[in-house]
Design a protein around this motif. Structure first.
Motif, PDB file in Angstrom:
ATOM      1  N   TRP A 118      -0.628  -5.655  16.013  1.00  0.00           N
ATOM      2  CA  TRP A 118      -0.484  -4.432  15.002  1.00  0.00           C
ATOM      3  C   TRP A 118      -1.106  -3.370  15.718  1.00  0.00           C
ATOM      4  O   TRP A 118      -1.562  -3.106  16.885  1.00  0.00           O
ATOM      5  CB  TRP A 118      -1.100  -4.700  13.772  1.00  0.00           C
ATOM      6  CG  TRP A 118      -2.788  -4.872  13.939  1.00  0.00           C
ATOM      7  CD1 TRP A 118      -3.842  -3.887  13.958  1.00  0.00           C
ATOM      8  CD2 TRP A 118      -3.352  -6.003  14.501  1.00  0.00           C
ATOM      9  NE1 TRP A 118      -5.058  -4.474  14.369  1.00  0.00           N
ATOM     10  CE2 TRP A 118      -4.824  -6.027  14.424  1.00  0.00           C
ATOM     11  CE3 TRP A 118      -2.870  -7.291  14.432  1.00  0.00           C
ATOM     12  CZ2 TRP A 118      -5.611  -6.920  14.733  1.00  0.00           C
ATOM     13  CZ3 TRP A 118      -3.891  -8.513  14.770  1.00  0.00           C
ATOM     14  CH2 TRP A 118      -5.421  -8.286  14.731  1.00  0.00           C
TER      15      TRP A 118
ATOM     16  N   ARG B 224      -0.151 -12.478   6.334  1.00  0.00           N
ATOM     17  CA  ARG B 224      -0.093 -10.953   6.192  1.00  0.00           C
ATOM     18  C   ARG B 224      -1.516 -10.614   6.405  1.00  0.00           C
ATOM     19  O   ARG B 224      -2.421 -11.318   6.838  1.00  0.00           O
ATOM     20  CB  ARG B 224       0.164 -10.735   4.438  1.00  0.00           C
ATOM     21  CG  ARG B 224      -1.041 -11.293   3.889  1.00  0.00           C
ATOM     22  CD  ARG B 224      -0.499 -11.040   2.217  1.00  0.00           C
ATOM     23  NE  ARG B 224      -1.619 -11.623   1.444  1.00  0.00           N
ATOM     24  CZ  ARG B 224      -1.679 -11.679  -0.021  1.00  0.00           C
ATOM     25  NH1 ARG B 224      -0.718 -11.068  -0.495  1.00  0.00           N
ATOM     26  NH2 ARG B 224      -2.666 -12.106  -0.565  1.00  0.00           N
TER      27      ARG B 224
ATOM     28  N   GLU C 252       3.490  -7.671  13.633  1.00  0.00           N
ATOM     29  CA  GLU C 252       4.695  -7.954  14.433  1.00  0.00           C
ATOM     30  C   GLU C 252       4.282  -9.415  15.052  1.00  0.00           C
ATOM     31  O   GLU C 252       3.306  -9.302  15.511  1.00  0.00           O
ATOM     32  CB  GLU C 252       5.347  -7.045  15.199  1.00  0.00           C
ATOM     33  CG  GLU C 252       4.348  -6.590  16.530  1.00  0.00           C
ATOM     34  CD  GLU C 252       5.029  -5.357  17.475  1.00  0.00           C
ATOM     35  OE1 GLU C 252       6.220  -5.122  16.824  1.00  0.00           O
ATOM     36  OE2 GLU C 252       4.517  -5.284  18.214  1.00  0.00           O
TER      37      GLU C 252
ATOM     38  N   SER D 188       3.643 -18.405   6.379  1.00  0.00           N
ATOM     39  CA  SER D 188       3.836 -16.871   6.069  1.00  0.00           C
ATOM     40  C   SER D 188       2.540 -16.187   6.261  1.00  0.00           C
ATOM     41  O   SER D 188       1.258 -16.971   6.120  1.00  0.00           O
ATOM     42  CB  SER D 188       4.072 -16.772   4.615  1.00  0.00           C
ATOM     43  OG  SER D 188       5.573 -16.908   4.279  1.00  0.00           O
TER      44      SER D 188
ATOM     45  N   SER E 105      -0.168  -5.853   4.468  1.00  0.00           N
ATOM     46  CA  SER E 105       0.896  -5.581   5.388  1.00  0.00           C
ATOM     47  C   SER E 105       2.140  -5.992   4.920  1.00  0.00           C
ATOM     48  O   SER E 105       2.501  -6.838   3.814  1.00  0.00           O
ATOM     49  CB  SER E 105       0.446  -5.935   6.707  1.00  0.00           C
ATOM     50  OG  SER E 105       0.343  -7.277   6.811  1.00  0.00           O
ATOM     51  N   ASN E 106       3.042  -5.737   5.736  1.00  0.00           N
ATOM     52  CA  ASN E 106       4.391  -6.303   5.634  1.00  0.00           C
ATOM     53  C   ASN E 106       3.917  -7.908   5.941  1.00  0.00           C
ATOM     54  O   ASN E 106       3.313  -8.351   6.485  1.00  0.00           O
ATOM     55  CB  ASN E 106       5.430  -5.999   6.671  1.00  0.00           C
ATOM     56  CG  ASN E 106       4.770  -6.229   8.106  1.00  0.00           C
ATOM     57  OD1 ASN E 106       3.627  -5.616   8.266  1.00  0.00           O
ATOM     58  ND2 ASN E 106       5.601  -6.881   8.923  1.00  0.00           N
ATOM     59  N   VAL E 107       4.815  -8.919   5.433  1.00  0.00           N
ATOM     60  CA  VAL E 107       4.821 -10.305   5.410  1.00  0.00           C
ATOM     61  C   VAL E 107       5.514 -10.840   6.567  1.00  0.00           C
ATOM     62  O   VAL E 107       6.726 -10.726   6.698  1.00  0.00           O
ATOM     63  CB  VAL E 107       5.005 -11.057   4.140  1.00  0.00           C
ATOM     64  CG1 VAL E 107       4.922 -12.368   4.320  1.00  0.00           C
ATOM     65  CG2 VAL E 107       4.217 -10.603   3.122  1.00  0.00           C
TER      66      VAL E 107
ATOM     67  N   LYS F  57       1.203  -2.504   9.824  1.00  0.00           N
ATOM     68  CA  LYS F  57       2.370  -3.099  10.226  1.00  0.00           C
ATOM     69  C   LYS F  57       2.367  -4.235  11.410  1.00  0.00           C
ATOM     70  O   LYS F  57       1.996  -3.795  12.216  1.00  0.00           O
ATOM     71  CB  LYS F  57       3.333  -2.107  10.592  1.00  0.00           C
ATOM     72  CG  LYS F  57       4.796  -2.548  10.683  1.00  0.00           C
ATOM     73  CD  LYS F  57       5.767  -1.541  11.049  1.00  0.00           C
ATOM     74  CE  LYS F  57       7.063  -1.974  11.427  1.00  0.00           C
ATOM     75  NZ  LYS F  57       7.679  -2.819  10.331  1.00  0.00           N
TER      76      LYS F  57
END
Length: 570
Positions: free
Chosen positions: A156, A209, A143, A207, A222-224, A141
């Motif tokens: 992360w 990941r 950020e 973007s 992971s989240n994008v 995850k």
């Protein structure tokens, strides 16, 4: 008769032996590391009533449970080896199934369940073989930590490794509208929890990941994160500037916006700078400025209240909310006489030698004006520092160290210097191409005061200079040592480190210039004034000797009106 009796005795012996050992049903289960696993075991409570039961690891012995992990009296758990072992079934209903939380590879083995039924050889036994296999790590995850004009920092937290240590991370970066097939992928070592991506474009959406990998395989994505870098001043000048004499008192100027990739944000306005050329004394007058909003793909402005038959130099600059960009090619153009017809500058004139030379002059004049404007402030600030340095001092510079270069990934660490009379509030890193000047707006990345290492991904492999400063409430330290680092694209000998730790002359000179710039700004004008006075005295003496006229010197441009500049500066 004897043979029949012996056969009966042998069969009776076998029956007794098997009754002594008991019989046990068997089964097997395959589970993944990190899963919760339940091993089933049940008995008929309506027939037998509530009975004691136990679970052990290993083959079921003749009595009790080997390597007992949990035990029940039929109503509740009376003992357990670990909190990971649970009886979650309905004990009162005869369900004594064993649940193991978050199994590990070491949990693999044979487990036996014994239900103690009264009487000889009546115990119910159930045996299961558990196999626990490792898996890829769990998805990360990520950020956003910081977003700047040309850099993004993401972080992360550690995740479950799947039963095998994480070996590395991978980060994918792409333009927001593009597919992941076009993404740039970079591997990162397993000992970092944040990374900074450099050399991005201002005001662009990206973007990204990440993946984690171990010896078993790669995690799911992971989240994008979708991030948009901040705006900066345009890097390109306005294009196709042309001038047209409308009347004896006006000139029309037209131009197009900078190239889209060099706008670095939303264009807000244009600054038009122009000044008159006086052919009598061969000097330019002071700059005048106009501004227009940026609204179209072909912009224009009419400069009015000009003098007839007079040449004017004009250039245009684009502006975003973050600042103003470089100037266009400056053109020298004349207004009409009262009897002249309207003329248009041909495209060839925009690339004339005079126009090209004028760009250099406009740039130098602008920079000189900015320097002179800042002299009084700089001098005052420098004087204030000297006055207050007796009791207050900024921190000492940090010592910057290169830990590792792998492909286009750079790992750095630094040691803070003496913090001075106030605690260090943070560090910032300056980052530029090796052939660029520190004055040409280097990329800046900020770090917290307790951070002493960083990992940087350079999206455009090349050779770079890196230096660092410490900040406190009393000011900024001097520059640290300068690192000169060469990165390589993925697949080009990534295990070879092309690195030099340098105090190269260019970088060192640049640092010294930044330190001594304030003093130079004060000393140079004084020296120039002394030189001018000496030249004037020498000229006066020479005039007397040759009995010449002062008018010859006026015509050759040796004496200039105040506020004017020499044409030879072009």
């Amino acid at each position: 008769m004897m043979k029949l009796r012996d056969r009966c005795l042998l069969q009776c012996f076998n029956v007794c032996f098997y009754l002594l050992l008991g019989t046990a049903s068997t089964g097997s289960i395959i589970a993944r590391v990190g899963d919760d696993v339940t091993l089933t075991c049940n008995y008929d409570v309506n027939y037998y009533g509530k009975l004691s039961a136990c679970w052990g690891k290993g083959a079921i012995p003749n009595h009790g449970c080997a390597n007992e992990v949990i035990k029940s009296d039929g109503t509740s758990v009376t003992s357990r080896l670990s909190e990971r072992y649970l009886l979650l079934g309905n004990l009162g209903g005869g369900d004594v199934s064993l649940t193991i939380r978050q199994v590990e590879e070491s949990d693999s083995g044979t487990y036996g369940c014994r239900v103690e039924i009264p009487g000889w050889f009546n115990d119910h036994k159930h045996q299961l073989t558990l196999t626990v296999v490792p898996v890829p790590p769990n998805p990360l995850k990520i950020e956003t930590r910081e977003v700047k004009e040309k850099a993004v920092t993401v972080g992360w937290s550690p995740v479950f490794d799947g039963g095998r240590p994480v070996t590395n991370f991978r980060i994918d970066l792409k333009n927001k509208q593009a597919s992941w097939d076009t993404a740039a992928s970079t591997e990162i070592s397993n000992d970092v929890t944040h990374v900074t991506l450099m050399d991005l474009r201002p005001a662009k959406s990206y973007s990204l990941r990440m993946f984690a990998a171990n010896s078993v395989g790669m995690s799911e994505a992971s989240n994008v994160l979708t991030v948009t870098t901040k705006e900066s001043a345009p890097e390109g000048p306005p294009l196709d500037m042309q001038m047209e004499s409308l009347t004896s008192n006006s000139i029309k100027v037209t131009w197009k916006p900078p190239h889209p990739d060099l706008r670095n944000g939303v264009l807000r306005s244009y600054s038009i700078s122009y000044r008159e050329y006086d052919p009598v004394v061969r000097l330019f007058r002071r700059w005048q400025h106009r501004s227009v909003a940026a609204t179209r793909e072909l912009e224009s402005i009419i400069l009015s209240n000009l003098k007839p038959s007079t040449k004017y130099s004009v250039f245009v600059q684009a502006r975003t909310n973050a600042g103003i960009g470089p100037a266009s090619t400056a053109l020298l153009y004349s207004t009409l006489d009262e009897v002249h017809q309207t003329l248009t500058v041909s495209p060839n004139m925009t690339t004339s030698t005079a126009g090209t030379m004028w760009v250099e002059d406009a740039t130098s004049v602008t920079s000189v004006n900015e320097t002179l404007t800042a002299v009084s402030v700089t001098a005052a600030t420098m004087w204030g520092d000297k006055t207050s340095s007796i009791t207050s001092a900024p921190p000492d510079p940090p010592v910057l160290e290169l830990k590792k270069v792998r492909g286009c990934t750079i790992s750095l660490s630094w040691t803070p210097g003496f913090e001075g009379d106030s605690p260090i509030m943070g560090f910032y890193l300056e980052y530029k191409a090796v052939n660029a000047s520190w004055d040409s707006t280097p990329t800046i990345v900020n770090f917290s005061p307790d951070q002493t290492d960083a990992t940087i991904i350079e999206m455009n492999p090349s050779t770079y200079n890196i230096r660092m400063f410490a900040e406190s409430s009393l000011g900024t330290s001097e520059s640290s040592n300068v690192l000169t680092i060469t990165t390589r694209e993925k697949g080009h000998q990534t295990d070879v480190v092309f690195t030099t730790v340098s105090t190269d002359k260019q970088a060192a000179t640049s640092i010294e210039e930044s330190r001594g710039g304030r003093m130079v700004a004060v000393v140079v004008p004084v020296v120039l004034v002394v030189l001018i006075i000496a030249i004037l005295v020498a000229l006066k003496l020479r005039l007397k000797q040759k009995k010449g006229s002062l008018n010859m010197w006026l015509s050759s441009g040796a004496l200039r009106p105040s506020g004017s500049e020499s044409l030879q500066e072009l």
